[in-house]
Design an enzyme around this catalytic site. Structure first.
Site, PDB file in Angstrom:
ATOM      1  N   ASN A   9       0.864  -1.183   0.000  1.00  0.00           N
ATOM      2  CA  ASN A   9       0.000   0.000   0.000  1.00  0.00           C
ATOM      3  C   ASN A   9       0.898   1.229   0.000  1.00  0.00           C
ATOM      4  O   ASN A   9       1.459   1.587   1.030  1.00  0.00           O
ATOM      5  CB  ASN A   9      -0.917  -0.019   1.236  1.00  0.00           C
ATOM      6  CG  ASN A   9      -1.762   1.240   1.333  1.00  0.00           C
ATOM      7  OD1 ASN A   9      -1.809   2.045   0.391  1.00  0.00           O
ATOM      8  ND2 ASN A   9      -2.427   1.436   2.459  1.00  0.00           N
ATOM      9  N   LYS A  11       0.079   4.262  -0.351  1.00  0.00           N
ATOM     10  CA  LYS A  11      -0.579   5.471   0.172  1.00  0.00           C
ATOM     11  C   LYS A  11      -0.325   6.637  -0.801  1.00  0.00           C
ATOM     12  O   LYS A  11      -0.234   6.412  -2.005  1.00  0.00           O
ATOM     13  CB  LYS A  11      -0.108   5.754   1.613  1.00  0.00           C
ATOM     14  CG  LYS A  11      -0.267   4.504   2.506  1.00  0.00           C
ATOM     15  CD  LYS A  11      -0.080   4.761   3.972  1.00  0.00           C
ATOM     16  CE  LYS A  11      -0.269   3.453   4.739  1.00  0.00           C
ATOM     17  NZ  LYS A  11      -0.206   3.646   6.183  1.00  0.00           N
ATOM     18  N   HIS A  96      -9.678   1.561   4.885  1.00  0.00           N
ATOM     19  CA  HIS A  96      -8.395   1.734   5.575  1.00  0.00           C
ATOM     20  C   HIS A  96      -8.600   2.705   6.738  1.00  0.00           C
ATOM     21  O   HIS A  96      -9.390   3.651   6.631  1.00  0.00           O
ATOM     22  CB  HIS A  96      -7.342   2.263   4.593  1.00  0.00           C
ATOM     23  CG  HIS A  96      -5.958   2.227   5.177  1.00  0.00           C
ATOM     24  ND1 HIS A  96      -5.519   3.171   6.064  1.00  0.00           N
ATOM     25  CD2 HIS A  96      -4.947   1.338   5.030  1.00  0.00           C
ATOM     26  CE1 HIS A  96      -4.268   2.860   6.430  1.00  0.00           C
ATOM     27  NE2 HIS A  96      -3.907   1.756   5.812  1.00  0.00           N
ATOM     28  N   GLU A  98      -6.960   5.117   7.729  1.00  0.00           N
ATOM     29  CA  GLU A  98      -6.747   6.528   7.370  1.00  0.00           C
ATOM     30  C   GLU A  98      -7.996   7.099   6.697  1.00  0.00           C
ATOM     31  O   GLU A  98      -8.352   8.265   6.898  1.00  0.00           O
ATOM     32  CB  GLU A  98      -5.501   6.651   6.472  1.00  0.00           C
ATOM     33  CG  GLU A  98      -4.224   6.429   7.292  1.00  0.00           C
ATOM     34  CD  GLU A  98      -3.058   5.840   6.539  1.00  0.00           C
ATOM     35  OE1 GLU A  98      -3.058   5.857   5.294  1.00  0.00           O
ATOM     36  OE2 GLU A  98      -2.126   5.350   7.210  1.00  0.00           O
ATOM     37  N   GLU A 168      -5.426  -4.389  10.794  1.00  0.00           N
ATOM     38  CA  GLU A 168      -4.409  -3.354  10.980  1.00  0.00           C
ATOM     39  C   GLU A 168      -4.680  -2.609  12.288  1.00  0.00           C
ATOM     40  O   GLU A 168      -5.475  -1.652  12.305  1.00  0.00           O
ATOM     41  CB  GLU A 168      -4.443  -2.360   9.813  1.00  0.00           C
ATOM     42  CG  GLU A 168      -4.121  -2.981   8.476  1.00  0.00           C
ATOM     43  CD  GLU A 168      -3.527  -1.965   7.504  1.00  0.00           C
ATOM     44  OE1 GLU A 168      -2.462  -2.255   6.951  1.00  0.00           O
ATOM     45  OE2 GLU A 168      -4.097  -0.878   7.329  1.00  0.00           O
ATOM     46  N   GLY A 174       2.547   2.789  10.939  1.00  0.00           N
ATOM     47  CA  GLY A 174       3.514   3.876  10.764  1.00  0.00           C
ATOM     48  C   GLY A 174       4.230   4.273  12.042  1.00  0.00           C
ATOM     49  O   GLY A 174       4.883   5.306  12.101  1.00  0.00           O
ATOM     50  N   SER A 214       3.448  -1.674  10.550  1.00  0.00           N
ATOM     51  CA  SER A 214       4.905  -1.760  10.751  1.00  0.00           C
ATOM     52  C   SER A 214       5.492  -3.128  10.391  1.00  0.00           C
ATOM     53  O   SER A 214       6.394  -3.614  11.075  1.00  0.00           O
ATOM     54  CB  SER A 214       5.268  -1.355  12.185  1.00  0.00           C
ATOM     55  OG  SER A 214       4.908  -0.007  12.416  1.00  0.00           O
TER      56      SER A 214
END
Ligand code: 13P
Length: 257
Positions: A9, A11, A96, A98, A168, A174, A214
């Site tokens: 991904n 992003k 996702h 985000e 996730e 991150g 991560s």
């Protein structure tokens, strides 16, 4: 036996020219490995270039990071499932964290998108996961069950077979903090149990559940050796073709023996 699926991904990273450099190096690193299904998920603007560069490969698919649920219409700035299909996109990441946190996506919106993806024969990668606060309050299972039941409402068993779930944990995205393999396995087993309750044994056994948060070359093998972890959804470490190739190789332990 579920074939592992490992996705990059990207992003909001990678211009077309950067994508080209990545794919050239990645293909050289990966050789003819075919034990693992690989998905590259570029930003929309790089999709045609990545697809073109991958036409000779069987085992590497292209995904999108989001889409709208309608086929067309007055939705300025949005991309439809049919538009992705025409670019030979096979997978689409939906829900996702985000998108949920920054763009207001709810389980209901994710569900509309999941159903629209299946209509267009796109395979959704549906993301679920808890915040640190939810974990500390002991609410992981409650959150995961709610996200799964909401995002996958009215999705038939035969469509669930074509659906990938990505667990996730938000606190691991991150941050460099990976869930331990034990924590991840526990969440994955719970997700599979919930899928079993929502459908049937055979369906739940077939669905692939990726871990994301991560993932790096040095923790990928341990995570993917857990019985219910069927691959990885990789952010930061997927921007470097060598480190992403190492993660893919970690998911194919028999390769090269
Ligand atoms: P990182 O691998 O950068 O933690 O990102 C995970 C992720 O969000 C993949 O979708």
């Amino acid at each position: 036996m579920r074939k592992k699926i490992i996705a990059a991904n990207w992003k909001m990273h990678m211009t077309q020219s950067e994508s080209e450099a990545f794919i050239t190096t990645f293909l050289r690193e990966i050789g003819d490995l075919d034990e693992v299904e690989i998905v590259i998920v570029p930003p929309f603007t790089a999709i045609p270039k990545v697809t073109e560069l991958l036409t000779q490969t069987q085992n590497i698919k292209v995904g999108a990071q989001n889409m709208h649920w309608e086929r067309s219409g007055a939705f300025t700035g949005e991309i439809s499932p049919a538009m992705l299909r025409e670019l030979f996109v096979r997978y689409v990441v939906l829900g996702h964290s985000e998108r949920r946190a920054l763009f207001g996506e709810t389980d209901e919106i994710v569900n509309r998108k999941v159903r629209a993806a299946h209509v267009e024969q796109l395979r959704p990668i549906v993301c679920v996961g808890e915040t640190l606060e939810q974990r500390e309050k002991g609410n992981v299972e409650k959150i995961l069950a709610r996200q799964l039941r909401g995002s996958l409402a009215d999705v038939e068993a035969k469509e669930l077979h074509e659906t990938v779930i990505a667990y996730e944990p938000i606190w691991a995205i991150g941050t460099g903090k990976t869930a331990s393999s034990g924590q991840a396995q526990e969440a994955h087993a719970f997700i599979r149990q919930t899928l079993r309750e929502m459908s049937d044994d055979a369906t739940a056994e077939k669905i692939r559940i990726q871990y994301g948060g991560s993932v790096k070359p040095d923790n990928a093998r341990e995570l993917m050796s857990q019985p219910d972890i069927d691959g990885a959804l990789v952010g930061g470490a997927s921007l470097d073709p060598r480190s992403f190739a190492q993660i893919v190789q970690a998911g194919a332990p028999n390769e090269g023996l």
